[in-house]
Design an enzyme around this catalytic site. Structure first.
Site, short mmCIF file in Angstrom:
data_model
loop_
_atom_site.label_atom_id
_atom_site.label_comp_id
_atom_site.label_asym_id
_atom_site.label_seq_id
_atom_site.Cartn_x
_atom_site.Cartn_y
_atom_site.Cartn_z
N ARG A 37 0.94 -1.29 -0.24
CA ARG A 37 -0.10 -0.07 -0.14
C ARG A 37 0.72 1.24 0.19
NH1 ARG A 37 -4.96 -2.02 3.91
NH2 ARG A 37 -6.16 -2.90 2.11
N LYS A 199 -20.04 -15.48 2.21
CA LYS A 199 -21.81 -15.44 2.38
C LYS A 199 -22.31 -14.72 1.19
CE LYS A 199 -21.47 -14.20 7.04
NZ LYS A 199 -21.76 -12.71 7.70
N GLY A 352 -9.33 -7.41 -1.18
CA GLY A 352 -9.35 -8.38 0.27
C GLY A 352 -8.87 -9.48 -0.28
N GLY A 375 -13.88 -3.83 0.19
CA GLY A 375 -15.28 -3.21 0.45
C GLY A 375 -15.50 -2.30 -0.63
P1 AMP Z 1 -15.17 -12.57 1.57
O1 AMP Z 1 -14.56 -11.95 2.31
O2 AMP Z 1 -16.69 -12.64 1.64
O3 AMP Z 1 -14.71 -12.83 0.21
O4 AMP Z 1 -15.07 -14.27 1.90
C1 AMP Z 1 -13.74 -14.92 1.97
C2 AMP Z 1 -13.75 -16.08 2.95
O5 AMP Z 1 -14.62 -16.96 2.48
C3 AMP Z 1 -12.44 -16.57 2.90
O6 AMP Z 1 -11.92 -16.57 4.45
C4 AMP Z 1 -12.76 -18.09 2.90
O7 AMP Z 1 -12.15 -18.92 3.77
C5 AMP Z 1 -14.20 -18.41 2.97
N1 AMP Z 1 -14.97 -19.40 2.31
C6 AMP Z 1 -14.74 -19.78 0.91
N2 AMP Z 1 -15.25 -20.88 0.78
C7 AMP Z 1 -15.92 -21.12 1.96
C8 AMP Z 1 -16.60 -22.34 2.09
N3 AMP Z 1 -16.88 -23.28 1.17
N4 AMP Z 1 -17.20 -22.44 3.45
C9 AMP Z 1 -16.93 -21.46 4.34
N5 AMP Z 1 -16.27 -20.52 4.04
C10 AMP Z 1 -15.73 -20.29 2.89
#
Ligand code: AMP
Length: 395
Positions: A37, A199, A352, A375
């Site tokens: 950064r 999610k 991220g 974000g």
């Molecule tokens: P995000 O910040 O929403 O992009 O989510 C990233 C996170 O999603 C990472 O820490 C991953 O470990 C998690 N993730 C990816 N695949 C899965 C899964 N099948 N079950 C639970 N968490 C997951």
């Protein structure tokens, strides 16, 4: 872009306040573990200095609770920045507003760059407090925003300050607007988006906006299981958002109506717990048996994703397709990353976790653009106007 950039303004002899994103990670001894950064801000910093302006830099660091916190002072950033700047001294102050700051800024020498203390030591920063913003603005004659990763927040050093000074985009901000903008306005086709992460709820806005723009959406990661369950498929103990099942169904229906292909995993890597020592199996098909959870996409899914990606002219990826932090569950994310690195398509990586995955694989220079804001890039892809960009001066 309809906003003024640093290039559009005569900076000679001016005092410039630049909001950067120096929110870098540290190890337990306060050594910076990744200076990406800081390096990312150098083109704008060097340009401003090259124009003969005096530069005052400011950033937040970590999450202080609105008060001075010694472990979150900007000193290590100042030290690293000085190493990266040719022959300039970086003078780090112990606050970002107040009489002492004003006085020191008034005495700034030509060979000095001033770095203010962590902006979030003052709760007024996050509240976008007008008096605080005015004090920051009082230190300079021109404002430059190069902190894309914070531009989705209406904070004083991002938004409030722009009311009092000519407000210009730095190069990093411009680059983000340029590349992410290509995905939002008139994207090249076929446009394929890969969405993953934990999610569905975090990505609803993005999915809904993408449905009007993309040809296909490949869904992996934790969010895929809510979509599978919504179609009546057994998903064992996989992560599920029960309250989003209806939404998942309505997204699938809308996609069909709009002719957007949604490709869900056809098979999975399943585990009996989320741990590197878990028992692991690969499913034959899409069903996950009771007691097991989906932790990564399986080989057939990888092939199906690749097949769709092979035709894309534009790929936007946000969210890992498995729990990539745990090595045995990282294959899907790694294979997709390696594959898109070989393609001719324009590849835009949301910030991220997806950016970390790409960096871990040393593929950063094989991608067209890796966003510096998690974000912020999501909100941009949702089609929202980011407050930090909206606040800049029109051309
Ligand atoms: P995000 O910040 O929403 O992009 O989510 C990233 C996170 O999603 C990472 O820490 C991953 O470990 C998690 N993730 C990816 N695949 C899965 C899964 N099948 N079950 C639970 N968490 C997951």
């Amino acid at each position: 872009m309809d906003k003024l950039s640093v290039k559009d303004y005569d900076l000679k002899g001016k005092k410039v306040f630049m909001r950067a994103d120096f929110n870098v990670p540290f190890d337990e001894n306060r050594n910076i573990t990744d200076d990406t950064r800081i390096k990312a801000a150098l083109p704008t910093i060097n340009y401003i200095l090259g124009q003969g302006a005096k530069l005052i830099l400011a950033s937040h660091l970590g999450r202080p609770k609105g008060e001075a916190t010694d472990s979150l002072r900007m000193d290590p950033v100042a030290k690293r920045l000085e190493e990266l700047l040719d022959g300039k001294k970086v003078v780090k102050l112990n606050d970002c507003i107040g009489e002492e700051v004003k006085e020191r800024v008034g005495k700034q020498a030509d060979d000095e760059v001033i770095l203010l203390e962590n902006l979030r030591f003052h709760p007024e920063e996050k509240k976008n407090d007008e008096a605080f913003a005015k004090e920051l603005a009082g230190l300079a004659e021109v404002f430059v925003n190069d902190a894309f990763g914070t531009s989705h927040r209406a904070h004083a050093s991002v938004v409030g300050i722009a009311k009092y000074l000519p407000a210009l985009a730095g190069f990093l901000l411009e680059k983000e607007i340029d590349f992410l903008g290509k995905a939002v306005t008139n994207p090249e086709k076929p446009y394929v988006s890969i969405l993953g992460g934990a999610k569905v709820s975090d990505k609803i806005g993005v999915i809904e906006n993408l449905l009007d723009k993309v040809d296909s959406i490949l869904i992996g990661g934790g969010m895929a299981y809510t979509f599978l369950k919504a179609q009546g498929i057994e998903i064992g103990n996989s992560i599920l958002e029960v309250d989003k099942l209806d939404l998942a169904r309505s997204i699938l229906t809308k996609a069909e109506e709009k002719g957007v292909g949604i490709i869900l995993p056809l098979d999975h890597v399943i585990a009996d717990k989320i741990d590197k020592d878990a028992n692991i199996k690969i499913t034959d098909g899409v069903v996950i048996e009771a007691g097991w959870m989906g932790v990564d996409i399986g080989p057939k899914s990888i092939e199906a994703f690749k097949e769709c990606l092979s035709k894309a002219k534009l790929i936007v990826w946000n969210g890992p397709v498995g729990i990539f932090e745990i090595e045995p569950f990282a294959k899907g994310t790694n294979e997709i990353a390696n594959y898109i690195a070989t393609l001719d398509a324009v590849t835009v990586i949301g910030g991220g976790d997806t950016a970390s995955a790409i960096n871990q694989l040393n593929l950063a220079d094989k991608m067209t653009h890796i966003s510096t804001g998690g974000g912020a890039s999501l909100e941009f892809l949702e089609g929202k106007e980011l407050p930090g960009i909206a606040a800049l001066t029109l051309k």
